[in-house]
Every structure is written in C-alpha cells, then in structure tokens.
Motif scaffolding. Structure first.
Motif, PDB file in Angstrom:
ATOM      1  N   LEU A 126       0.829  -1.204   0.000  1.00  0.00           N
ATOM      2  CA  LEU A 126       0.000   0.000   0.000  1.00  0.00           C
ATOM      3  C   LEU A 126       0.862   1.252   0.000  1.00  0.00           C
ATOM      4  CD1 LEU A 126      -2.893   1.248   0.372  1.00  0.00           C
ATOM      5  CD2 LEU A 126      -2.317   1.363   2.802  1.00  0.00           C
ATOM      6  N   GLU A 127       0.619   2.130  -0.955  1.00  0.00           N
ATOM      7  CA  GLU A 127       1.326   3.403  -0.972  1.00  0.00           C
ATOM      8  C   GLU A 127       0.516   4.461  -0.237  1.00  0.00           C
ATOM      9  OE1 GLU A 127       3.417   4.655  -4.639  1.00  0.00           O
ATOM     10  OE2 GLU A 127       2.263   6.513  -4.396  1.00  0.00           O
ATOM     11  N   ARG A 128      -0.801   4.495  -0.547  1.00  0.00           N
ATOM     12  CA  ARG A 128      -1.627   5.558   0.042  1.00  0.00           C
ATOM     13  C   ARG A 128      -3.106   5.249  -0.181  1.00  0.00           C
ATOM     14  NH1 ARG A 128       0.215   8.754  -2.845  1.00  0.00           N
ATOM     15  NH2 ARG A 128      -1.404   9.305  -4.307  1.00  0.00           N
ATOM     16  N   HIS A 129      -3.935   5.568   0.812  1.00  0.00           N
ATOM     17  CA  HIS A 129      -5.382   5.576   0.625  1.00  0.00           C
ATOM     18  C   HIS A 129      -5.809   6.985   0.227  1.00  0.00           C
ATOM     19  CE1 HIS A 129      -6.199   1.604   2.244  1.00  0.00           C
ATOM     20  NE2 HIS A 129      -5.553   1.874   3.358  1.00  0.00           N
ATOM     21  N   ASN A 130      -6.537   7.111  -0.878  1.00  0.00           N
ATOM     22  CA  ASN A 130      -7.215   8.366  -1.197  1.00  0.00           C
ATOM     23  C   ASN A 130      -8.662   8.260  -0.726  1.00  0.00           C
ATOM     24  OD1 ASN A 130      -4.924   9.333  -2.566  1.00  0.00           O
ATOM     25  ND2 ASN A 130      -5.526   8.219  -4.414  1.00  0.00           N
ATOM     26  N   HIS A 131      -9.445   9.278  -1.022  1.00  0.00           N
ATOM     27  CA  HIS A 131     -10.833   9.299  -0.562  1.00  0.00           C
ATOM     28  C   HIS A 131     -11.643   8.137  -1.162  1.00  0.00           C
ATOM     29  CE1 HIS A 131     -14.697  10.601   0.674  1.00  0.00           C
ATOM     30  NE2 HIS A 131     -15.069  11.004  -0.507  1.00  0.00           N
ATOM     31  N   THR A 132     -11.510   7.895  -2.450  1.00  0.00           N
ATOM     32  CA  THR A 132     -12.308   6.835  -3.096  1.00  0.00           C
ATOM     33  C   THR A 132     -11.443   5.818  -3.824  1.00  0.00           C
ATOM     34  OG1 THR A 132     -12.559   8.228  -5.066  1.00  0.00           O
ATOM     35  CG2 THR A 132     -14.343   8.323  -3.449  1.00  0.00           C
ATOM     36  N   SER A 133     -10.172   5.787  -3.517  1.00  0.00           N
ATOM     37  CA  SER A 133      -9.280   4.832  -4.170  1.00  0.00           C
ATOM     38  C   SER A 133      -8.076   4.576  -3.284  1.00  0.00           C
ATOM     39  CB  SER A 133      -8.805   5.387  -5.527  1.00  0.00           C
ATOM     40  OG  SER A 133      -8.022   6.552  -5.330  1.00  0.00           O
ATOM     41  N   SER A 134      -7.357   3.511  -3.606  1.00  0.00           N
ATOM     42  CA  SER A 134      -6.086   3.261  -2.913  1.00  0.00           C
ATOM     43  C   SER A 134      -5.034   2.965  -3.963  1.00  0.00           C
ATOM     44  CB  SER A 134      -6.226   2.085  -1.948  1.00  0.00           C
ATOM     45  OG  SER A 134      -7.190   2.386  -0.964  1.00  0.00           O
ATOM     46  N   ILE A 135      -3.806   3.394  -3.680  1.00  0.00           N
ATOM     47  CA  ILE A 135      -2.707   3.214  -4.626  1.00  0.00           C
ATOM     48  C   ILE A 135      -1.741   2.179  -4.052  1.00  0.00           C
ATOM     49  CG2 ILE A 135      -0.883   4.359  -5.931  1.00  0.00           C
ATOM     50  CD1 ILE A 135      -3.769   5.394  -6.507  1.00  0.00           C
ATOM     51  N   LEU A 136      -1.431   1.186  -4.886  1.00  0.00           N
ATOM     52  CA  LEU A 136      -0.523   0.122  -4.472  1.00  0.00           C
ATOM     53  C   LEU A 136       0.669   0.080  -5.412  1.00  0.00           C
ATOM     54  CD1 LEU A 136      -3.534  -2.237  -4.237  1.00  0.00           C
ATOM     55  CD2 LEU A 136      -2.134  -1.737  -2.239  1.00  0.00           C
ATOM     56  N   ALA A 137       1.838  -0.158  -4.859  1.00  0.00           N
ATOM     57  CA  ALA A 137       3.046  -0.332  -5.678  1.00  0.00           C
ATOM     58  C   ALA A 137       3.508  -1.772  -5.474  1.00  0.00           C
ATOM     59  CB  ALA A 137       4.116   0.666  -5.251  1.00  0.00           C
ATOM     60  N   ILE A 138       3.174  -2.614  -6.428  1.00  0.00           N
ATOM     61  CA  ILE A 138       3.446  -4.052  -6.275  1.00  0.00           C
ATOM     62  C   ILE A 138       4.711  -4.440  -7.041  1.00  0.00           C
ATOM     63  CG2 ILE A 138       0.972  -4.555  -6.034  1.00  0.00           C
ATOM     64  CD1 ILE A 138       1.161  -5.768  -8.936  1.00  0.00           C
ATOM     65  N   PRO A 139       5.288  -5.597  -6.745  1.00  0.00           N
ATOM     66  CA  PRO A 139       6.392  -6.069  -7.586  1.00  0.00           C
ATOM     67  C   PRO A 139       5.850  -6.258  -9.001  1.00  0.00           C
ATOM     68  CG  PRO A 139       6.098  -7.454  -5.623  1.00  0.00           C
ATOM     69  CD  PRO A 139       4.912  -6.547  -5.700  1.00  0.00           C
ATOM     70  N   PRO A 140       6.518  -5.704 -10.020  1.00  0.00           N
ATOM     71  CA  PRO A 140       5.945  -5.706 -11.367  1.00  0.00           C
ATOM     72  C   PRO A 140       5.572  -7.104 -11.850  1.00  0.00           C
ATOM     73  CG  PRO A 140       7.913  -4.343 -11.284  1.00  0.00           C
ATOM     74  CD  PRO A 140       7.822  -5.045  -9.967  1.00  0.00           C
ATOM     75  N   ALA A 170       3.075  -2.193 -12.295  1.00  0.00           N
ATOM     76  CA  ALA A 170       3.731  -2.004 -10.998  1.00  0.00           C
ATOM     77  C   ALA A 170       2.881  -1.103 -10.098  1.00  0.00           C
ATOM     78  CB  ALA A 170       5.113  -1.379 -11.192  1.00  0.00           C
ATOM     79  N   ARG A 171       2.213  -0.136 -10.711  1.00  0.00           N
ATOM     80  CA  ARG A 171       1.364   0.765  -9.919  1.00  0.00           C
ATOM     81  C   ARG A 171      -0.097   0.450 -10.201  1.00  0.00           C
ATOM     82  NH1 ARG A 171       3.315   4.791  -7.284  1.00  0.00           N
ATOM     83  NH2 ARG A 171       1.507   6.146  -7.491  1.00  0.00           N
ATOM     84  N   ILE A 172      -0.849   0.194  -9.125  1.00  0.00           N
ATOM     85  CA  ILE A 172      -2.238  -0.239  -9.245  1.00  0.00           C
ATOM     86  C   ILE A 172      -3.148   0.714  -8.502  1.00  0.00           C
ATOM     87  CG2 ILE A 172      -3.835  -2.147  -8.766  1.00  0.00           C
ATOM     88  CD1 ILE A 172      -1.835  -3.946  -9.590  1.00  0.00           C
ATOM     89  N   GLY A 173      -4.236   1.084  -9.146  1.00  0.00           N
ATOM     90  CA  GLY A 173      -5.296   1.845  -8.483  1.00  0.00           C
ATOM     91  C   GLY A 173      -6.433   0.897  -8.144  1.00  0.00           C
ATOM     92  N   LEU A 174      -6.880   0.949  -6.913  1.00  0.00           N
ATOM     93  CA  LEU A 174      -7.931   0.039  -6.455  1.00  0.00           C
ATOM     94  C   LEU A 174      -9.147   0.873  -6.071  1.00  0.00           C
ATOM     95  CD1 LEU A 174      -7.969  -3.089  -5.805  1.00  0.00           C
ATOM     96  CD2 LEU A 174      -7.560  -2.434  -3.441  1.00  0.00           C
ATOM     97  N   THR A 175     -10.285   0.584  -6.679  1.00  0.00           N
ATOM     98  CA  THR A 175     -11.523   1.281  -6.317  1.00  0.00           C
ATOM     99  C   THR A 175     -12.616   0.238  -6.177  1.00  0.00           C
ATOM    100  OG1 THR A 175     -12.424   1.667  -8.549  1.00  0.00           O
ATOM    101  CG2 THR A 175     -10.810   3.262  -7.767  1.00  0.00           C
ATOM    102  N   VAL A 176     -13.244   0.180  -5.031  1.00  0.00           N
ATOM    103  CA  VAL A 176     -14.233  -0.876  -4.781  1.00  0.00           C
ATOM    104  C   VAL A 176     -15.623  -0.462  -5.266  1.00  0.00           C
ATOM    105  CG1 VAL A 176     -12.948  -1.780  -2.809  1.00  0.00           C
ATOM    106  CG2 VAL A 176     -14.727  -0.038  -2.438  1.00  0.00           C
ATOM    107  N   GLY A 177     -16.523  -1.435  -5.339  1.00  0.00           N
ATOM    108  CA  GLY A 177     -17.929  -1.178  -5.651  1.00  0.00           C
ATOM    109  C   GLY A 177     -18.125  -0.591  -7.029  1.00  0.00           C
ATOM    110  N   PHE A 178     -19.059   0.359  -7.113  1.00  0.00           N
ATOM    111  CA  PHE A 178     -19.355   1.008  -8.385  1.00  0.00           C
ATOM    112  C   PHE A 178     -18.518   2.284  -8.489  1.00  0.00           C
ATOM    113  CE2 PHE A 178     -21.634   3.020 -11.806  1.00  0.00           C
ATOM    114  CZ  PHE A 178     -22.194   1.986 -12.528  1.00  0.00           C
ATOM    115  N   ARG A 179     -17.216   2.115  -8.329  1.00  0.00           N
ATOM    116  CA  ARG A 179     -16.314   3.265  -8.443  1.00  0.00           C
ATOM    117  C   ARG A 179     -15.380   3.085  -9.629  1.00  0.00           C
ATOM    118  NH1 ARG A 179     -14.689   3.923  -2.031  1.00  0.00           N
ATOM    119  NH2 ARG A 179     -16.536   5.103  -1.395  1.00  0.00           N
ATOM    120  N   GLY A 180     -15.831   2.278 -10.591  1.00  0.00           N
ATOM    121  CA  GLY A 180     -15.029   2.068 -11.793  1.00  0.00           C
ATOM    122  C   GLY A 180     -15.341   3.079 -12.887  1.00  0.00           C
ATOM    123  N   GLY A 181     -16.270   3.994 -12.623  1.00  0.00           N
ATOM    124  CA  GLY A 181     -16.650   5.002 -13.614  1.00  0.00           C
ATOM    125  C   GLY A 181     -15.529   6.010 -13.847  1.00  0.00           C
TER     126      GLY A 181
END
Lengths: 264, 264
Positions: A126-140, A170-181
């Motif tokens: 986990l790099e950071r939680h934003n308000h409606t998303s989280s940013i992850l830096a994973i092994p590529p 390597a960098r992933i944005g994660l948004t749960v539910g109906f936040r793929g818009g």
C-alpha cells in the motif's frame, strides 16, 4: 442486561462523525431488542434472511440495499411478488436489519477497501489511501498474472478486462464497488500514474473507452472489473471479524453470497 | 449547393418533437460546412476520428459521448493527456461531430432498439414496444440456446448471465444500453411476465439480486447482459443504412468498434 441492536449500531458508527445524509439505518426490527446473534453479509438476500433464522441470528448487517436498489425502491416494487414474499419473511422473522454502507466507507481507511487489500495479501504494497481509491506499488507483473492472482485470491470464476494485459504493471489503483466510472478511475491513470485499475464495476462507455483511446495513442493502460460483490465482500468479512472482538459474547457469522453473475 | 452539416442534423432530429433538455448537439465543427462523407459509429473513439480523416468523411455521428462520460466531463479531464491528444486531433481534422443519443432513442419506435431486434432477426416476434423496453414472444427455447444465438448474431465473445439458464424462455424483455437496472428491468418480470431480460448493462446489485431472490422463492427468471456497445451498435448501423437512403449523394460509412471488454 444484554447487548441491544442499538448498541451494535452505535459501535459500528462510532469511528465516523455523524452523517446527515446517509442510506444507513435500521431498516427493520427493534433497536431495543437484545442481540442473540449477528449475520454479516454483502447483501441480505432472501436466502441470507432464511439462513439467519436457521442459525438463530436476530440481527443482520447488510452492505447493499435489500430491495434491489441503492435507495428505497417502493414505486418499482409496488405489487411485486418477490418483494412481497421477502418482506413477509423479514416481518415474520422479527430480525433486525441494519444497512451499513456509507459509514463503513467513511472509516479511516475505508474498511471495505482495507478488507479487499488484506484478502489480496497486498497490505505490504500500500502506498496511500485516497478518498475513493487506494494506490498500491506491487512487484511488477503482467496484467494476465494479476488476473489469475486476483481470481484465485477472491475465488471468482471470471473478471472483465480492458486493454493489453501483457502490460507489465507495478502501480495499481484500487476502487471498490461502483467506483469504476470515469470520474473516479480516469484521474488515477494521469495523476497517480497507475498502470492498471482494479475495480468492482463501472459504466462501460467511460473508463473502458478511455483505455481504448489511450492505447491507440500508445499509452498502454489496463482495467480489471472483478465485480461489485467480489470487491466488497472481503470488507464485510473483515467487519465480521472486528465485531467478534467488539462483542465476544455474541455469535457473529459471515455469509458469503454465491457467485451470482457468470460469463458465457 | 451541397448538403450542409445542419441539413443532416435537421433530418436526424425531424421525426421527434424538439427536446428542451438533451445531450444531443454539434460537439465540434461548423454547421455550414458542406458534408463530403459521414462516418456513423457507436462512440467516436480516437481511432474512429483517424478513420474518418482517412476515408475523407468530414462528419461523424456518435451515439455516446466522446470524452468518456454521458455529460461533459471537463473537470475530470483537466490536464489529461489522452483527452488533450484526442481534442487536438479533432480540432486539426476540422471534422464535425454530432452527438445523436436522446433523439434516436425517442424515435417511434426507438431506432436503437429496432436495429437490435432486426440484427437478432426477431422482428417477427415483436409483441410491443414500451417506452424503455420491448416485449418479444419467441418460440420457446432454453436460456442457454438464447445465449449461443445472441452471441452468434452479434459477433460478441461473451455475455454475462444471471439465473438458471436451463429455463425455457418464451417471453423476452429487451432493454438496450444502460437500461438493465432495477427500475427499468424488474417491472418487466412482474408486469410483462417475461422469463428473460436481455440488456446492455446495469448495476450488479439491482436486477441480478432480484433474480437471485426470485430463484430462491421458486420463481425462475433469467438475465443476459450482452454489453452496452453490443446492444446499441446494431441500431447505429441501422441508422447508417437510413442515412444512405436520405442522402444518396453522400458517402456514408458505418464503423464497428472492436470488442473492448473481455472475460478472463
């Protein structure tokens, strides 16, 4: 004196400042009832209510609305037989049903997102939680490998993908539910420089079409839509674990709904 | 004197009473320009605009918004590179882009729905067009057979399904685009007594969860989500055919976008 329905609700809402406008409320049942058992689930389906009865749980905590809508849906369901039969089941059961949606997303961090990250075993990335998303830096790894990994960790039969998944991510944005818009997802590609977004669901003409155009312009991006329930169930299961520690005297059970949507 | 962009727009809007509130408009280009060629497509992607340039079409008719949103999306796209590059392409091309969404859905019947029914070769089974749905009475066949039939007729790699598709289906509700949500779809099961709904897309916690509950209650129903583009592209292709007859002197081309979303 035992623990009342309102005591559980207070505990659930306590980490968040009082919300003036929310869908969260005690939909059915009596706040003064003593809680004998709690069933936690993503959506209180007809089956879930029968199951709660069977195991003697007189309180259900549901994330999504129980009548097929985010808000009340009375007009649509007037004279609807499925609705009427479910309503009768609920009323006869005397089970208290608490909708827990907005508050849990307002936890710091959003408990639903946190549950998903834990289930994916990506807490360490986990790099950071934003308000409606989280940013992850994973092994590529390639998008394809991520697809296989996510399906296995979440026990889901398929995901929907957009873009060239041979792409190394390597960098992933994660948004749960109906936040793929587009409003939630598109800025992550630019502002957070993510390679890939993993989301529940979202409008098909928004983020997917953005990825199409980006690809034609030589800016490769990817999207994995894992499904709304798949993205939020782990958070509700995580909540059930927390409830067990808050109220060790109460039997708390998590019910996973069967995979509902299939690809053919 | 040739045919102007505004002449084409007037022809397109002529079957419908003037709409006060609509997303339909000339997004780019000059209404007074003479039309050399028209490209019709579900969504004017970056590729579609390049293709129009290549074939010498100086007018594009697009059903969906071209910047990843139903409405304008300026805030989301501020400083976005994909947006900026597409915008530059459009401006440099001088191509007129007309958004044709609300008016075509208001045709009697909705031309988008009519195009889909024709592509499915189900014209003969139409019982009635409603405002946002159409009811078909087909020779009974299993949901599985319908899935295979629809995929073949629409040339799509997968659909998403909900419910028990061994179900024999005779009455079908058809709703295009993002009309698979509960408000549009659920009443068709009760009021129109349909066995199966075929739709573009819709919220996963609405109609699918209704079908789950109905099934547990012994009321078997089915849902096939064919994808937004798959449900509306045939209508835009049908429109292109109509334009050829309205303006035989203008070269009109339909561009089918590649399948964007895949199941893995």
């Amino acid at each position: 004196m035992g623990i009342k329905v309102t005591d559980v609700v207070k505990q659930l809402e306590s980490p968040v400042e009082n919300m003036e406008s929310t869908v969260d409320s005690l939909l059915f049942g009596n706040g003064d009832d003593e809680v004998n058992g709690i069933l936690v689930t993503f959506v209180a389906s007809h089956f879930a209510i029968e199951h709660a009865k069977k195991i003697g749980a007189n309180m259900i905590i549901t994330h999504e609305g129980i009548f097929y809508s985010h808000n009340q849906n009375d007009k649509v369901l007037k004279n609807n037989e499925v609705y009427a039969e479910k309503l009768e089941l609920i009323k006869n059961s005397g089970i208290a049903i608490y909708r827990f949606h907005d508050y849990i997303h307002k936890y710091t961090p959003d408990l639903i997102t946190e549950g998903l990250i834990q289930r994916l075993e990506w807490d360490g990335y986990l790099e950071r939680h934003n308000h409606t998303s989280s940013i992850l830096a994973i092994p590529p790894m390639s998008g394809e490998k991520i697809v296989a990994y996510v399906k296995e960790k979440l026990s889901i039969p398929f995901v929907r993908v957009v873009g060239d998944l041979s792409l190394e991510c390597a960098r992933i944005g994660l948004t749960v539910g109906f936040r793929g818009g587009g409003e939630t997802a598109i800025p992550l590609f630019e502002k957070e420089n993510v390679d890939l977004i993993i989301t529940g669901e979202g409008q098909e003409w928004e983020t997917p079409e953005y990825i199409r155009d980006a690809g034609v312009q030589g800016k490769k991006k990817g999207l994995i839509m894992i499904g709304h329930a798949a993205s939020e169930e782990p958070g509700m299961e995580y909540l059930a674990e927390k409830l067990k520690s808050y109220f060790p005297a109460i039997q708390t059970t998590f019910l996973s709904n069967e995979n509902l949507i299939h690809a053919k």
